[in-house]
Design an enzyme around this catalytic site. Structure first.
Site, short mmCIF file in Angstrom:
data_model
loop_
_atom_site.label_atom_id
_atom_site.label_comp_id
_atom_site.label_asym_id
_atom_site.label_seq_id
_atom_site.Cartn_x
_atom_site.Cartn_y
_atom_site.Cartn_z
N MET A 281 28.38 122.39 49.49
CA MET A 281 29.55 121.65 49.97
C MET A 281 29.48 121.18 51.42
SD MET A 281 32.55 123.92 48.09
CE MET A 281 33.86 122.76 48.51
N GLU A 282 28.36 121.38 52.12
CA GLU A 282 28.37 121.07 53.56
C GLU A 282 27.17 120.29 54.10
OE1 GLU A 282 30.78 124.45 52.49
OE2 GLU A 282 28.58 124.49 52.61
N GLU B 254 26.80 136.02 55.92
CA GLU B 254 25.50 135.51 56.38
C GLU B 254 25.47 135.42 57.89
OE1 GLU B 254 24.33 132.47 52.82
OE2 GLU B 254 26.05 132.01 54.07
N GLY C 47 24.25 126.38 44.31
CA GLY C 47 24.04 126.48 42.87
C GLY C 47 22.80 125.69 42.48
N ASP D 58 23.46 131.08 41.80
CA ASP D 58 23.81 130.87 40.38
C ASP D 58 23.27 129.51 39.96
OD1 ASP D 58 26.02 128.74 40.75
OD2 ASP D 58 26.69 130.37 42.05
#
Length: 251
Positions: free
Chosen positions: A194-195, A14, A80, A218
């Site tokens: 996660m961030e 990215e 997700g 997902d």
């Protein structure tokens, strides 16, 4: 010199797509992190990988503010999906953030960040609205350019832009049991990663505006597709660069 805007990506592919838009980036290494300083559409830009997890994210956010003096941070990445109707190929633009693995109970309520008296931190309303417009613009045009094989491979159909709660934790959520537990505990959560919540806490501390957009790769469950590298390369990285491009060209 104008105050720079930070463009942060969660994954290398990215960030590479964003760097490809910058004609004059120069690399600088601080604290083991590579930061790229340059210009894009007349904006002074600092681009960087966040690192994986909340500690790495907090370190990166602090360096951006302390060392580069950024006054806006825009974060792109994948996540997700959790919320109903949040499907692969959609994007989530965060309005607020929460650490789903923060639990200092019984001293503090579950999810509350000790010392803050709160469990959620807000995204900046102004740049979030700009990011929503950029995301909706990209979703109207880009998916049809991805090709039938990509659309079919990932089941992409009429992707949408969602706004709401984004949750973060130091755990990669990829089983149905974990996903259901999070949905039960935090029914308003649209997506998990996660961030971002760590970035949000640091930005709250420094008073720096933050906006985050996440592409849904997902459903964070047992049925998550296995060709993540292809999704990242052919969908998420193209979303990221196009959304950042549209964001920075707004007037």
């Amino acid at each position: 010199m104008t105050t720079p805007v930070a463009i942060v990506s969660a994954l290398h592919e990215e960030l590479a797509a964003v760097l490809a838009l910058m004609p004059d980036e120069q690399q600088q290494t601080i604290g083991g992190r590579a930061f790229w300083r340059g210009h894009l559409h007349g904006h002074d830009v600092v681009a960087v990988l966040s690192g994986i997890g909340k500690v790495a994210a907090a370190t990166t956010a602090t360096a951006l503010i302390e060392r580069f003096g950024v006054q806006r941070i825009v974060f792109t990445g994948v996540a997700g999906g959790l919320g109903d109707g949040v499907n692969v190929g959609d994007v989530v633009v965060a309005q607020r953030f929460l650490q789903h693995d923060m639990d200092a109970s019984p001293i503090f309520p579950r999810h509350e960040v000790p010392g803050y008296g709160r469990s959620t931190f807000e995204a900046d309303a102004v740049i979030t609205a700009q990011l929503v417009r950029a995301s909706e613009q990209v979703l109207r045009a880009l998916p049809s350019q991805l090709g039938t094989d990509v659309l079919n491979a990932f089941g992409l159909q009429a992707p949408r832009c969602h706004q709401g709660l984004l949750i973060s934790g130091d755990r990669f959520v990829s089983t149905t049991a974990e996903s259901l537990a999070l949905r039960e505990a935090l029914p308003e959560a649209l997506a998990v990663e996660m961030e971002s919540a760590a970035f949000a806490q640091v930005c709250h501390d420094y008073g720096v505006p933050l906006a985050v957009v996440r592409t849904i790769s997902d459903r964070a469950d047992d049925a998550a597709h296995v060709d993540f590298p292809r999704f990242l390369r052919e969908v998420a990285s193209r979303y990221s660069s196009a959304i950042i491009d549209a964001f920075l060209t707004q007037r």
